[in-house]
Design a protein around this motif. Structure first.
Motif, PDB file in Angstrom:
ATOM      1  N   LEU A 153       0.832  -1.216   0.000  1.00  0.00           N
ATOM      2  CA  LEU A 153       0.000   0.000   0.000  1.00  0.00           C
ATOM      3  C   LEU A 153       0.863   1.261   0.000  1.00  0.00           C
ATOM      4  O   LEU A 153       0.663   2.185   0.777  1.00  0.00           O
ATOM      5  CB  LEU A 153      -0.963   0.004   1.196  1.00  0.00           C
ATOM      6  N   ASP A 154       1.849   1.286  -0.882  1.00  0.00           N
ATOM      7  CA  ASP A 154       2.762   2.433  -1.041  1.00  0.00           C
ATOM      8  C   ASP A 154       3.575   2.749   0.203  1.00  0.00           C
ATOM      9  O   ASP A 154       4.135   3.830   0.332  1.00  0.00           O
ATOM     10  CB  ASP A 154       2.001   3.688  -1.474  1.00  0.00           C
ATOM     11  N   ASN A 155       3.657   1.805   1.138  1.00  0.00           N
ATOM     12  CA  ASN A 155       4.426   2.011   2.362  1.00  0.00           C
ATOM     13  C   ASN A 155       5.539   0.967   2.415  1.00  0.00           C
ATOM     14  O   ASN A 155       5.256  -0.229   2.406  1.00  0.00           O
ATOM     15  CB  ASN A 155       3.501   1.870   3.581  1.00  0.00           C
ATOM     16  N   PRO A 156       6.823   1.412   2.452  1.00  0.00           N
ATOM     17  CA  PRO A 156       7.892   0.420   2.534  1.00  0.00           C
ATOM     18  C   PRO A 156       7.860  -0.285   3.895  1.00  0.00           C
ATOM     19  O   PRO A 156       7.950   0.355   4.930  1.00  0.00           O
ATOM     20  CB  PRO A 156       9.170   1.246   2.371  1.00  0.00           C
ATOM     21  N   THR A 157       7.644  -1.593   3.870  1.00  0.00           N
ATOM     22  CA  THR A 157       7.513  -2.332   5.127  1.00  0.00           C
ATOM     23  C   THR A 157       8.531  -3.450   5.271  1.00  0.00           C
ATOM     24  O   THR A 157       8.804  -3.874   6.383  1.00  0.00           O
ATOM     25  CB  THR A 157       6.106  -2.943   5.255  1.00  0.00           C
ATOM     26  N   GLN A 158       9.069  -3.945   4.159  1.00  0.00           N
ATOM     27  CA  GLN A 158       9.988  -5.063   4.230  1.00  0.00           C
ATOM     28  C   GLN A 158      11.223  -4.798   3.381  1.00  0.00           C
ATOM     29  O   GLN A 158      11.184  -4.043   2.406  1.00  0.00           O
ATOM     30  CB  GLN A 158       9.333  -6.351   3.731  1.00  0.00           C
ATOM     31  N   SER A 159      12.298  -5.456   3.776  1.00  0.00           N
ATOM     32  CA  SER A 159      13.542  -5.390   3.018  1.00  0.00           C
ATOM     33  C   SER A 159      14.262  -6.713   3.188  1.00  0.00           C
ATOM     34  O   SER A 159      14.151  -7.352   4.236  1.00  0.00           O
ATOM     35  CB  SER A 159      14.419  -4.242   3.538  1.00  0.00           C
ATOM     36  N   SER A 160      14.973  -7.121   2.163  1.00  0.00           N
ATOM     37  CA  SER A 160      15.885  -8.245   2.285  1.00  0.00           C
ATOM     38  C   SER A 160      16.840  -8.212   1.107  1.00  0.00           C
ATOM     39  O   SER A 160      16.510  -7.720   0.037  1.00  0.00           O
ATOM     40  CB  SER A 160      15.159  -9.592   2.362  1.00  0.00           C
ATOM     41  N   GLY A 161      18.047  -8.681   1.365  1.00  0.00           N
ATOM     42  CA  GLY A 161      19.037  -8.695   0.310  1.00  0.00           C
ATOM     43  C   GLY A 161      20.430  -8.883   0.866  1.00  0.00           C
ATOM     44  O   GLY A 161      20.618  -9.134   2.064  1.00  0.00           O
ATOM     45  N   GLN A 162      21.400  -8.736  -0.012  1.00  0.00           N
ATOM     46  CA  GLN A 162      22.800  -8.941   0.328  1.00  0.00           C
ATOM     47  C   GLN A 162      23.610  -7.891  -0.424  1.00  0.00           C
ATOM     48  O   GLN A 162      23.387  -7.652  -1.609  1.00  0.00           O
ATOM     49  CB  GLN A 162      23.224 -10.343  -0.093  1.00  0.00           C
ATOM     50  N   VAL A 163      24.557  -7.256   0.271  1.00  0.00           N
ATOM     51  CA  VAL A 163      25.450  -6.279  -0.340  1.00  0.00           C
ATOM     52  C   VAL A 163      26.893  -6.713  -0.088  1.00  0.00           C
ATOM     53  O   VAL A 163      27.217  -7.190   0.999  1.00  0.00           O
ATOM     54  CB  VAL A 163      25.184  -4.846   0.177  1.00  0.00           C
ATOM     55  N   PHE A 164      27.738  -6.567  -1.118  1.00  0.00           N
ATOM     56  CA  PHE A 164      29.115  -7.055  -1.075  1.00  0.00           C
ATOM     57  C   PHE A 164      30.084  -5.878  -1.002  1.00  0.00           C
ATOM     58  O   PHE A 164      30.035  -4.979  -1.847  1.00  0.00           O
ATOM     59  CB  PHE A 164      29.434  -7.881  -2.323  1.00  0.00           C
ATOM     60  N   HIS A 165      30.968  -5.890  -0.008  1.00  0.00           N
ATOM     61  CA  HIS A 165      32.011  -4.866   0.098  1.00  0.00           C
ATOM     62  C   HIS A 165      33.241  -5.344  -0.671  1.00  0.00           C
ATOM     63  O   HIS A 165      33.538  -6.543  -0.694  1.00  0.00           O
ATOM     64  CB  HIS A 165      32.365  -4.598   1.564  1.00  0.00           C
ATOM     65  N   TYR A 166      33.968  -4.411  -1.285  1.00  0.00           N
ATOM     66  CA  TYR A 166      35.114  -4.776  -2.129  1.00  0.00           C
ATOM     67  C   TYR A 166      36.273  -5.387  -1.335  1.00  0.00           C
ATOM     68  O   TYR A 166      37.176  -5.986  -1.925  1.00  0.00           O
ATOM     69  CB  TYR A 166      35.599  -3.578  -2.944  1.00  0.00           C
ATOM     70  N   THR A 167      36.257  -5.306   0.001  1.00  0.00           N
ATOM     71  CA  THR A 167      37.331  -5.908   0.805  1.00  0.00           C
ATOM     72  C   THR A 167      36.947  -7.305   1.304  1.00  0.00           C
ATOM     73  O   THR A 167      37.406  -7.754   2.343  1.00  0.00           O
ATOM     74  CB  THR A 167      37.729  -5.000   1.982  1.00  0.00           C
ATOM     75  N   ASP A 168      36.118  -7.991   0.557  1.00  0.00           N
ATOM     76  CA  ASP A 168      35.799  -9.411   0.774  1.00  0.00           C
ATOM     77  C   ASP A 168      34.955  -9.696   2.012  1.00  0.00           C
ATOM     78  O   ASP A 168      35.249 -10.609   2.790  1.00  0.00           O
ATOM     79  CB  ASP A 168      37.076 -10.277   0.801  1.00  0.00           C
ATOM     80  N   TRP A 169      33.896  -8.948   2.193  1.00  0.00           N
ATOM     81  CA  TRP A 169      32.895  -9.274   3.200  1.00  0.00           C
ATOM     82  C   TRP A 169      31.556  -8.770   2.696  1.00  0.00           C
ATOM     83  O   TRP A 169      31.490  -7.987   1.746  1.00  0.00           O
ATOM     84  CB  TRP A 169      33.246  -8.719   4.578  1.00  0.00           C
ATOM     85  N   ASN A 170      30.471  -9.267   3.303  1.00  0.00           N
ATOM     86  CA  ASN A 170      29.149  -8.849   2.860  1.00  0.00           C
ATOM     87  C   ASN A 170      28.179  -8.849   4.024  1.00  0.00           C
ATOM     88  O   ASN A 170      28.465  -9.364   5.109  1.00  0.00           O
ATOM     89  CB  ASN A 170      28.663  -9.723   1.700  1.00  0.00           C
ATOM     90  N   VAL A 171      27.030  -8.240   3.809  1.00  0.00           N
ATOM     91  CA  VAL A 171      25.965  -8.147   4.801  1.00  0.00           C
ATOM     92  C   VAL A 171      24.675  -8.668   4.175  1.00  0.00           C
ATOM     93  O   VAL A 171      24.366  -8.333   3.032  1.00  0.00           O
ATOM     94  CB  VAL A 171      25.773  -6.687   5.278  1.00  0.00           C
ATOM     95  N   ILE A 172      23.963  -9.478   4.935  1.00  0.00           N
ATOM     96  CA  ILE A 172      22.684 -10.025   4.504  1.00  0.00           C
ATOM     97  C   ILE A 172      21.600  -9.534   5.464  1.00  0.00           C
ATOM     98  O   ILE A 172      21.772  -9.602   6.677  1.00  0.00           O
ATOM     99  CB  ILE A 172      22.697 -11.569   4.503  1.00  0.00           C
ATOM    100  N   VAL A 173      20.483  -9.088   4.904  1.00  0.00           N
ATOM    101  CA  VAL A 173      19.285  -8.751   5.673  1.00  0.00           C
ATOM    102  C   VAL A 173      18.214  -9.739   5.252  1.00  0.00           C
ATOM    103  O   VAL A 173      17.947  -9.897   4.052  1.00  0.00           O
ATOM    104  CB  VAL A 173      18.832  -7.288   5.408  1.00  0.00           C
ATOM    105  N   THR A 174      17.606 -10.431   6.210  1.00  0.00           N
ATOM    106  CA  THR A 174      16.640 -11.478   5.875  1.00  0.00           C
ATOM    107  C   THR A 174      15.668 -11.706   7.034  1.00  0.00           C
ATOM    108  O   THR A 174      15.934 -11.321   8.167  1.00  0.00           O
ATOM    109  CB  THR A 174      17.383 -12.795   5.547  1.00  0.00           C
ATOM    110  N   SER A 175      14.575 -12.374   6.725  1.00  0.00           N
ATOM    111  CA  SER A 175      13.709 -12.858   7.807  1.00  0.00           C
ATOM    112  C   SER A 175      14.467 -13.984   8.502  1.00  0.00           C
ATOM    113  O   SER A 175      15.323 -14.635   7.909  1.00  0.00           O
ATOM    114  CB  SER A 175      12.368 -13.342   7.280  1.00  0.00           C
ATOM    115  N   ASP A 176      14.185 -14.187   9.759  1.00  0.00           N
ATOM    116  CA  ASP A 176      14.906 -15.188  10.539  1.00  0.00           C
ATOM    117  C   ASP A 176      14.042 -15.586  11.728  1.00  0.00           C
ATOM    118  O   ASP A 176      13.120 -14.865  12.097  1.00  0.00           O
ATOM    119  CB  ASP A 176      16.254 -14.625  11.005  1.00  0.00           C
ATOM    120  N   VAL A 177      14.346 -16.689  12.344  1.00  0.00           N
ATOM    121  CA  VAL A 177      13.613 -17.141  13.522  1.00  0.00           C
ATOM    122  C   VAL A 177      14.344 -16.617  14.761  1.00  0.00           C
ATOM    123  O   VAL A 177      15.472 -17.016  15.040  1.00  0.00           O
ATOM    124  CB  VAL A 177      13.518 -18.683  13.545  1.00  0.00           C
ATOM    125  N   CYS A 178      13.713 -15.679  15.458  1.00  0.00           N
ATOM    126  CA  CYS A 178      14.312 -15.155  16.680  1.00  0.00           C
ATOM    127  C   CYS A 178      13.255 -14.430  17.496  1.00  0.00           C
ATOM    128  O   CYS A 178      12.207 -14.102  17.028  1.00  0.00           O
ATOM    129  CB  CYS A 178      15.461 -14.215  16.381  1.00  0.00           C
TER     130      CYS A 178
END
Length: 178
Positions: A153-178
């Protein structure tokens, strides 16, 4: 702990943090929420002693550059609640210390998880990786939030994905059980 991605090994990240302003650095493991609970047991004033001060310092600190980084959105991961991820980002920015992750590639640690929304930091290098601050991980998660939004409904509510840094590490945002 189940892996958010095929081919990734999940370990508990190690945090070098202080419980008291003049205290020695302690090595604790777990998510930021688990580490914070432990620090509050040791020093009930930990939030006042560190978090607000570190947030002010981080506002002046140079951000980790993800402007030309490759990223993937949704598809492989379930949608995390953006409001919860943004809280995790704020917590990560408030922590004084340096994150350490064992050798990769594909060695990941869940650094934040609450209300079924998680942030993972992954080492893609062959050697142990130490970042300058937990704010670097927050910057990666923020890049995912900025680039990978699902609108209801035109409202940003969720996000997920992965971004890679050029120095060989990355970050993942995801749903998870917690």
């Amino acid at each position: 702990m189940p892996s958010p991605l095929d081919g990734y090994t999940i370990t508990q990240p190690e945090w070098e943090v202080r419980a008291f302003p003049d205290g020695e650095y302690l090595k604790l493991k777990g998510t930021i929420q688990e580490v914070r609970r432990e620090l509050l047991k040791i020093n009930p004033n930990w939030d006042n002693d560190f978090v607000s001060k570190q947030k002010r310092n981080n506002e002046l600190e140079k951000r980790t550059d993800f402007s030309n980084s490759n990223f993937n959105c949704f598809g492989r991961w379930g949608g995390a609640q953006m409001e919860v991820i943004e809280d995790g980002i704020e917590y990560l920015r408030g922590v004084d210390g340096r994150p350490n992750m064992g050798p990769g590639p594909g060695n990941c640690g869940r650094v934040s998880c609450s209300y079924n929304s998680g942030i993972y930091w992954c080492n893609d290098a062959d050697e142990t990786k130490t970042l300058n601050s937990f704010g670097s991980i927050a910057d990666g998660a923020q890049k995912v939030v900025d680039e990978c939004q699902r609108h209801i409904l035109d409202n940003p509510t969720q996000s997920s994905g992965q971004v890679f840094h050029y120095t060989d590490w990355n970050v993942i945002v995801t749903s998870d059980v917690c």
